[in-house]
Design a protein around this motif. Structure first.
Motif, mmCIF file in Angstrom:
data_model
loop_
_atom_site.group_PDB
_atom_site.id
_atom_site.type_symbol
_atom_site.label_atom_id
_atom_site.label_comp_id
_atom_site.label_asym_id
_atom_site.label_seq_id
_atom_site.Cartn_x
_atom_site.Cartn_y
_atom_site.Cartn_z
ATOM 1 N N MET A 53 10.426 12.269 -0.983
ATOM 2 C CA MET A 53 9.736 11.228 -1.748
ATOM 3 C C MET A 53 8.308 11.637 -2.022
ATOM 4 S SD MET A 53 11.245 7.992 -2.012
ATOM 5 C CE MET A 53 12.719 7.270 -1.388
ATOM 6 N N SER A 54 8.141 12.917 -2.389
ATOM 7 C CA SER A 54 6.755 13.353 -2.577
ATOM 8 C C SER A 54 6.660 14.076 -3.891
ATOM 9 C CB SER A 54 6.360 14.275 -1.422
ATOM 10 O OG SER A 54 5.231 15.017 -1.816
ATOM 11 N N MET A 55 5.549 13.844 -4.587
ATOM 12 C CA MET A 55 5.389 14.573 -5.827
ATOM 13 C C MET A 55 4.563 15.806 -5.612
ATOM 14 S SD MET A 55 2.914 11.949 -7.785
ATOM 15 C CE MET A 55 1.300 11.567 -7.257
ATOM 16 N N GLY A 106 5.472 18.310 -3.421
ATOM 17 C CA GLY A 106 6.206 19.395 -2.789
ATOM 18 C C GLY A 106 6.669 19.043 -1.403
ATOM 19 N N ARG A 115 15.350 -9.694 -7.286
ATOM 20 C CA ARG A 115 16.505 -10.204 -8.018
ATOM 21 C C ARG A 115 16.506 -9.575 -9.400
ATOM 22 N NH1 ARG A 115 17.748 -14.957 -10.853
ATOM 23 N NH2 ARG A 115 19.944 -15.430 -10.652
ATOM 24 N N ASN A 136 11.102 -4.332 -16.401
ATOM 25 C CA ASN A 136 10.683 -5.337 -17.363
ATOM 26 C C ASN A 136 9.285 -5.026 -17.857
ATOM 27 O OD1 ASN A 136 12.938 -6.941 -16.966
ATOM 28 N ND2 ASN A 136 12.053 -7.796 -15.112
ATOM 29 N N LYS A 137 8.869 -5.771 -18.885
ATOM 30 C CA LYS A 137 7.507 -5.607 -19.367
ATOM 31 C C LYS A 137 6.522 -6.017 -18.287
ATOM 32 C CE LYS A 137 4.673 -5.563 -23.184
ATOM 33 N NZ LYS A 137 4.301 -4.187 -23.012
ATOM 34 N N GLY A 138 6.827 -7.149 -17.614
ATOM 35 C CA GLY A 138 5.933 -7.616 -16.565
ATOM 36 C C GLY A 138 5.828 -6.609 -15.437
ATOM 37 N N VAL A 186 3.785 -3.476 -16.537
ATOM 38 C CA VAL A 186 2.352 -3.806 -16.584
ATOM 39 C C VAL A 186 1.800 -3.915 -15.179
ATOM 40 C CG1 VAL A 186 0.763 -5.646 -17.174
ATOM 41 C CG2 VAL A 186 2.401 -4.885 -18.839
ATOM 42 N N CYS A 187 2.570 -4.575 -14.289
ATOM 43 C CA CYS A 187 2.110 -4.748 -12.908
ATOM 44 C C CYS A 187 1.927 -3.405 -12.228
ATOM 45 C CB CYS A 187 3.118 -5.605 -12.152
ATOM 46 S SG CYS A 187 2.703 -5.888 -10.447
ATOM 47 N N ARG A 228 -1.226 -1.639 -13.421
ATOM 48 C CA ARG A 228 -2.436 -2.216 -12.835
ATOM 49 C C ARG A 228 -2.537 -1.889 -11.362
ATOM 50 N NH1 ARG A 228 -2.211 -8.342 -15.145
ATOM 51 N NH2 ARG A 228 -2.221 -7.821 -17.344
#
Lengths: 85, 187
Positions: A1-3, A5, A36, A43-45, A48-49, A52
């Motif tokens: 789970m590492s970008m 390496g 859920r 989603n768009k929300g 965006v979340c 941010r």
């Protein structure tokens, strides 16, 4: 789970990039992605979340780093390990 | 080489290539992926959603109007001084005008609702039931703006309720899968 390496890099300047990325993923996933859902797309929300959340994480990290550097130079590398999660 | 049971995240520049591609194609692949990502981002933007909802509303409005024009009753004395061809053209033109008017109305409703909901969702950064209800209220209020304050309030409440019903249906729990035992064939 590492970008960054598979081999954990030595902390440069007290910040461990692997653990930081892990922290970003955990916090932003917990905050932004609801439990859920019926599809795999964001989603768009949610997108965006996440944008941010990551931006805020980096801002907060930068501010904390600046504060720690101003507080104590040599002690910072020891204490930053705890804040770098 | 992706490891098993681990998320396929690789260091930048070392992602595995699709089968059949060489290292020289990597720049092209990255550029194609960049444009494809722009395309996806554009499709998911608020403007695109508004446009799609508007066009879809227009199409639905036109279709319903076309279907309902078959129930329109004609007064035979209205166009008695025309021959058959002219009468037919007139009737079709009326149908076209009705389709245009009804399509515009539905298109306005769809575009307004979709645009407002997308903006609210982008602002709140959350996806839940509040977005469609609030968007329905605002859209209903805007659509009923010429009926005075009580009319606008009533229209907003009605559209909010309607939109809440639709979204409750769209967000319902998906049906449970019925697990059938695997078919084992023995000879």
């Amino acid at each position: 789970m590492s970008m960054f390496g598979r081999n954990p890099s030595a902390p440069a300047g007290g910040v461990n990039p692997e653990r930081m990325e892990m922290a970003i993923q955990e916090t932003c996933h917990a905050k932004c992605i609801s439990t859920r859902y019926a599809e795999g797309d964001l989603n768009k929300g949610e997108s965006v979340c996440i944008d941010r959340c990551v931006a805020k994480f980096f801002e907060a990290n930068k501010k904390v780093g600046e504060r720690l550097q101003s507080v104590g130079g040599a002690n910072a590398s020891g204490a930053t390990g705890a804040f770098g999660l | 080489m992706p490891l098993p049971l681990v998320a396929p995240v690789f260091p930048a520049g070392k992602e595995p290539l699709p089968p059949g591609m060489t290292e020289e194609d990597r720049a092209n692949i990255l550029q194609a992926k960049k444009y494809q990502d722009y395309m996806t981002m554009g499709m998911e933007s608020c403007l695109a959603k508004t446009a799609i909802a508007g066009i879809g509303g227009f199409a639905i409005g036109g279709f319903f109007s076309m279907m309902s024009s078959s129930f329109a009753y004609e007064d035979p004395l209205l166009r008695q001084n025309l021959n058959t061809t002219q009468k037919t053209m007139e009737i079709f033109k009326d149908m076209g005008r009705g389709m245009w008017r009804s399509g515009k109305g539905f298109g306005k409703v769809g575009a307004l609702f979709a645009g407002i909901e997308c903006v609210i969702e982008s602002y709140r950064a959350r996806n839940d039931m509040v977005n469609p209800v609030a968007a329905g209220f605002v859209a209903g209020g805007i659509l009923a703006r010429n009926s005075g304050p009580t009319g606008a309030l009533g229209g907003g409440l009605a559209f909010a309720a309607f939109s809440a019903a639709i979204d409750l249906f769209l967000r319902r729990e998906p049906a449970e899968y019925v697990h059938m035992p695997p078919v084992i064939e023995c000879y």
